[in-house]
Design a protein around this motif. Structure first.
Motif, PDB file in Angstrom:
ATOM      1  N   PRO A  80     -40.477 -68.174  31.442  1.00 56.46           N
ATOM      2  CA  PRO A  80     -41.067 -68.977  32.361  1.00 56.46           C
ATOM      3  C   PRO A  80     -42.664 -68.764  32.253  1.00 56.46           C
ATOM      4  O   PRO A  80     -43.497 -69.694  32.084  1.00 56.46           O
ATOM      5  CB  PRO A  80     -40.547 -68.518  33.917  1.00 56.46           C
ATOM      6  N   THR A 205     -31.554 -68.219  40.502  1.00 53.00           N
ATOM      7  CA  THR A 205     -32.276 -69.187  39.695  1.00 53.00           C
ATOM      8  C   THR A 205     -32.281 -70.619  40.267  1.00 53.00           C
ATOM      9  O   THR A 205     -33.319 -71.747  40.358  1.00 53.00           O
ATOM     10  CB  THR A 205     -31.998 -69.040  38.047  1.00 53.00           C
ATOM     11  N   VAL A 206     -31.063 -71.290  40.428  1.00 45.24           N
ATOM     12  CA  VAL A 206     -30.904 -72.549  41.084  1.00 45.24           C
ATOM     13  C   VAL A 206     -31.618 -72.588  42.457  1.00 45.24           C
ATOM     14  O   VAL A 206     -32.315 -73.781  42.601  1.00 45.24           O
ATOM     15  CB  VAL A 206     -29.359 -72.964  40.943  1.00 45.24           C
ATOM     16  N   SER A 209     -35.282 -72.617  41.993  1.00 43.94           N
ATOM     17  CA  SER A 209     -35.880 -74.080  41.356  1.00 43.94           C
ATOM     18  C   SER A 209     -35.609 -75.130  42.566  1.00 43.94           C
ATOM     19  O   SER A 209     -36.779 -75.820  42.489  1.00 43.94           O
ATOM     20  CB  SER A 209     -34.982 -74.525  40.159  1.00 43.94           C
ATOM     21  N   GLY A 212     -38.818 -74.562  44.825  1.00 45.67           N
ATOM     22  CA  GLY A 212     -40.081 -74.776  44.158  1.00 45.67           C
ATOM     23  C   GLY A 212     -40.089 -76.493  44.009  1.00 45.67           C
ATOM     24  O   GLY A 212     -41.183 -76.652  44.045  1.00 45.67           O
ATOM     25  N   LEU A 213     -39.155 -77.100  43.643  1.00 46.44           N
ATOM     26  CA  LEU A 213     -39.324 -78.577  43.614  1.00 46.44           C
ATOM     27  C   LEU A 213     -39.591 -79.173  45.050  1.00 46.44           C
ATOM     28  O   LEU A 213     -40.633 -80.078  44.903  1.00 46.44           O
ATOM     29  CB  LEU A 213     -37.975 -79.129  43.111  1.00 46.44           C
ATOM     30  N   VAL A 222     -43.676 -82.157  39.236  1.00 41.29           N
ATOM     31  CA  VAL A 222     -43.544 -81.042  38.380  1.00 41.29           C
ATOM     32  C   VAL A 222     -44.127 -81.461  36.946  1.00 41.29           C
ATOM     33  O   VAL A 222     -45.238 -81.050  36.302  1.00 41.29           O
ATOM     34  CB  VAL A 222     -42.401 -80.248  38.289  1.00 41.29           C
ATOM     35  N   ILE A 298     -33.116 -73.463  32.638  1.00 43.53           N
ATOM     36  CA  ILE A 298     -33.408 -73.450  34.098  1.00 43.53           C
ATOM     37  C   ILE A 298     -34.815 -72.600  34.023  1.00 43.53           C
ATOM     38  O   ILE A 298     -35.634 -72.889  34.804  1.00 43.53           O
ATOM     39  CB  ILE A 298     -32.256 -72.972  34.713  1.00 43.53           C
ATOM     40  N   CYS A 299     -34.820 -71.405  33.169  1.00 44.73           N
ATOM     41  CA  CYS A 299     -35.834 -70.383  33.264  1.00 44.73           C
ATOM     42  C   CYS A 299     -36.921 -71.201  32.782  1.00 44.73           C
ATOM     43  O   CYS A 299     -38.273 -71.055  33.455  1.00 44.73           O
ATOM     44  CB  CYS A 299     -35.346 -69.347  32.417  1.00 44.73           C
ATOM     45  N   PHE A 301     -37.776 -74.356  33.070  1.00 49.21           N
ATOM     46  CA  PHE A 301     -38.300 -75.249  34.152  1.00 49.21           C
ATOM     47  C   PHE A 301     -38.841 -74.503  35.218  1.00 49.21           C
ATOM     48  O   PHE A 301     -40.047 -74.900  35.898  1.00 49.21           O
ATOM     49  CB  PHE A 301     -37.058 -76.291  34.598  1.00 49.21           C
ATOM     50  N   ILE A 302     -38.666 -73.387  35.676  1.00 52.14           N
ATOM     51  CA  ILE A 302     -38.989 -72.638  36.475  1.00 52.14           C
ATOM     52  C   ILE A 302     -40.411 -72.131  36.216  1.00 52.14           C
ATOM     53  O   ILE A 302     -41.455 -72.316  37.287  1.00 52.14           O
ATOM     54  CB  ILE A 302     -38.099 -71.056  36.804  1.00 52.14           C
ATOM     55  N   ILE A 305     -42.362 -75.356  37.309  1.00 46.76           N
ATOM     56  CA  ILE A 305     -42.561 -75.310  38.813  1.00 46.76           C
ATOM     57  C   ILE A 305     -43.517 -74.384  39.045  1.00 46.76           C
ATOM     58  O   ILE A 305     -44.549 -74.709  40.078  1.00 46.76           O
ATOM     59  CB  ILE A 305     -41.190 -74.892  39.277  1.00 46.76           C
TER      60      ILE A 305
END
Length: 584
Positions: A80, A205-206, A209, A212-213, A222, A298-299, A301-302, A305
């Motif tokens: 990230p 993590t989900v 995310s 954050g979204l 984003v 996922i990491c 995308f964080i 974000i």
């Protein structure tokens, strides 16, 4: 966007519920170690049970274990931060994970499942000789001992940021828990602890995310923010090997790097041999590859974000966090504080991934050191004594790792050092294995000469890059959205990456660090093949040591006939009762 006021960017800290959740996560790992070490019917009193779970492990826990082992604390914090500071070019590494999965499925598993070797370096001895095996084992052992403390230090630093507890307290506690369940629980404890830790990582993590979204306007918000900040850089097609990062350096360099660290790694092969057969091992390869790709995405995308949230007021620029590499723990405390206990769950996930990596390293080192080194000193050891020797190895190495964490604390550019050292060691090691698998005429003298040459040149590149390298400048950050009171301490962000783009620096030291692994492989082949030819080559008797399509036609024909004879004998055995049955 309106200015962000100082109270919105105040220093965040752990609450009581966060500490409770973190304690529960650590306690569950300890209890599993207690169960398999002292209460389970399957005692860890022989080498096969301790290292391989008697090759009767289930596919799901082994797959989860592989995912968590390679989604380390460095991945959860470093990836990230890379997206946040340098853009998304590194995101293309998900392609490398997929290619590594194919390599594991099609090449490595058929070979090692047929040979059934508990240590991957046993292959080098059978293929080349004892000197190749000992050299590779020592290099791998040193590499793991040097890099494992980084996996512990990085999450410990993140926890220190949100709790204020000294790293000197955090690191020994985490290492102690990890050593305990690895020491007493063996492979079974590691895999089941990893399964629980995988659940923790996914949930944390989900959830982060999603929160954050909600704050950044969803996926469109984003990506629009990332585009405005010039973070969307998936296809930098410049072939220049001297630039820090491009599509080619990521896809080519990291594919070869992952082919060893994820594919041919002792930890991976050992896990895949813990299931009953090659079909189960291949299912593990498929599930773990898909899981690693998902968690990696996922990491990544964080990181985007986090950039969207702090697009106009970068916390690292105004001194709230000391380094860009520490932005994610701050982001988690900022976003996750709306759900009590969520920051604690996320930090627990980071620690879980770090402990899983350390446990895998300890267990694989026990196999490597015992099979390749200690076994020669105790050739007639009983099964119980062998198990105890490996437990002693785990304990000694674990204590060394605790001490090295405090040395890592003094080192600058930690992530850069980690990836560079990885490239230097994985290139020659992977080159040795590939030379043995694909070149029938390669011999021990050629393998050793090629590996020594590769280690020497890559070592010189590392030293030169450290002498001439300078910190790489990240992409621009903004502070125009901050409250005026926050701009009093504006500083230049410190980033743990090195760049050597100055024209005065010799080009030899300016090659991107991602090319270290393929350069090492190339050097092993360029030196190893000619030396092998000039020293008489090799007449390989055991064709099973080559990948199937490199085996001689005579061997493949003999194997085909052997298989047909075996099938015929089975048919004959089934038909014998019918032939001997008396007519009515």
């Amino acid at each position: 966007m309106t200015p962000l006021h100082s109270e919105l960017l105040e220093k965040k800290s752990f609450g009581v519920l966060d500490y409770i959740i973190l304690t529960i996560a650590l306690s569950s790992s300890t209890l599993i170690g207690v169960f398999y070490g002292f209460l389970s019917k399957r005692k860890q009193n022989n080498a096969e049970e301790y290292l391989l779970g008697s090759s009767q492990m289930k596919v799901l826990p082994v797959s989860m274990s592989l995912i968590v082992t390679f989604v380390s604390g460095i991945t959860m914090l470093g990836v990230p931060a890379e997206m946040y500071a340098f853009g998304t070019q590194f995101f293309m590494a998900f392609i490398c994970v997929g290619l590594t999965g194919v390599f594991l499925y099609k090449v490595l598993l058929p070979l090692f499942c047929e040979l059934q070797m508990p240590s991957t370096f046993t292959y080098l001895e059978r293929r080349f000789g004892s000197s190749s095996r000992v050299m590779a084992s020592i290099v791998y052992t040193v590499f793991v001992i040097i890099t494992t403390p980084i996996h512990i230090y990085v999450p410990a630093l993140a926890f220190n940021q949100v709790s204020g507890i000294s790293i000197h307290v955090i690191a020994p506690v985490i290492c102690g828990v990890c050593i305990f369940y690895t020491l007493f629980g063996g492979m079974r404890a590691i895999c089941w602890v990893d399964t629980i830790q995988f659940t923790t990582i996914i949930v944390a993590t989900v959830t982060i995310s999603i929160l954050g979204l909600r704050l950044t306007g969803g996926f469109s918000g984003v990506f629009e923010a990332a585009s405005r900040g010039d973070r969307l850089q998936f296809f930098t097609m410049d072939p220049d090997p001297l630039i820090r990062q491009s599509f080619w350096s990521v896809v080519i360099g990291i594919t070869f790097l992952f082919s060893y660290t994820i594919g041919l790694n002792q930890t991976t092969i050992q896990r895949c041999l813990a299931v009953p057969d090659i079909r189960a091992a291949r299912r593990c390869a498929i599930l773990s590859t898909v899981g690693i790709i998902i968690q990696f995405c996922i990491c990544a995308f964080i990181g985007l974000i986090a950039y969207a949230l702090y697009e106009n007021c970068d916390p690292s620029s105004i001194g709230i966090v000391k380094k860009v590499d520490q932005i994610i723990p701050y982001f988690v405390m900022d976003v996750g504080s709306v759900i009590p206990g969520l920051p604690g769950l996320f930090i627990a996930a980071i620690f879980s991934s770090a402990m899983s990596t350390m446990a895998g390293c300890l267990n694989s080192l026990a196999a490597t050191v015992y099979e390749d080194l200690a076994k020669k000193c105790f050739p007639n050891a009983s099964e119980k004594k062998s198990s105890n020797i490996m437990k002693i190895i785990v304990l000694i190495v674990g204590i060394i790792e605790v001490g090295l964490v405090f040395i890592v604390e003094k080192v600058n550019a930690i992530l850069y050092i980690y990836h560079t050292v990885s490239g230097i060691t994985t290139g020659p090691l992977l080159g040795l294995f590939l030379l043995g698998m694909f070149i029938p005429k390669a011999n021990n003298k050629g393998a050793v000469a090629g590996a020594i040459c590769a280690f020497s040149i890559l070592g010189a590149m590392l030293i030169g890059s450290q002498i001439f390298g300078t910190p790489a400048a990240p992409l621009p950050f903004k502070t125009d959205g901050c409250d005026a009171s926050l701009l009093l301490n504006v500083t230049e962000p410190i980033v743990n990456h090195m760049d050597s783009t100055a024209n005065s620096v010799p080009w030899f030291f300016r090659i991107s660090t991602w090319y270290n692994t393929p350069i090492g492989i190339l050097l092993v082949f360029l030196v190893g093949i000619p030396v092998s030819i000039f020293t008489g080559g090799c007449e390989l008797e055991n064709q099973r040591l080559l990948v199937p399509w490199m085996r001689s036609e005579e061997y493949r024909l003999a194997r085909r006939n052997q298989k047909m004879m075996k099938e015929l004998s089975v048919i004959t055995e089934k038909s014998e009762p019918l032939l001997t049955e008396k007519p009515a």
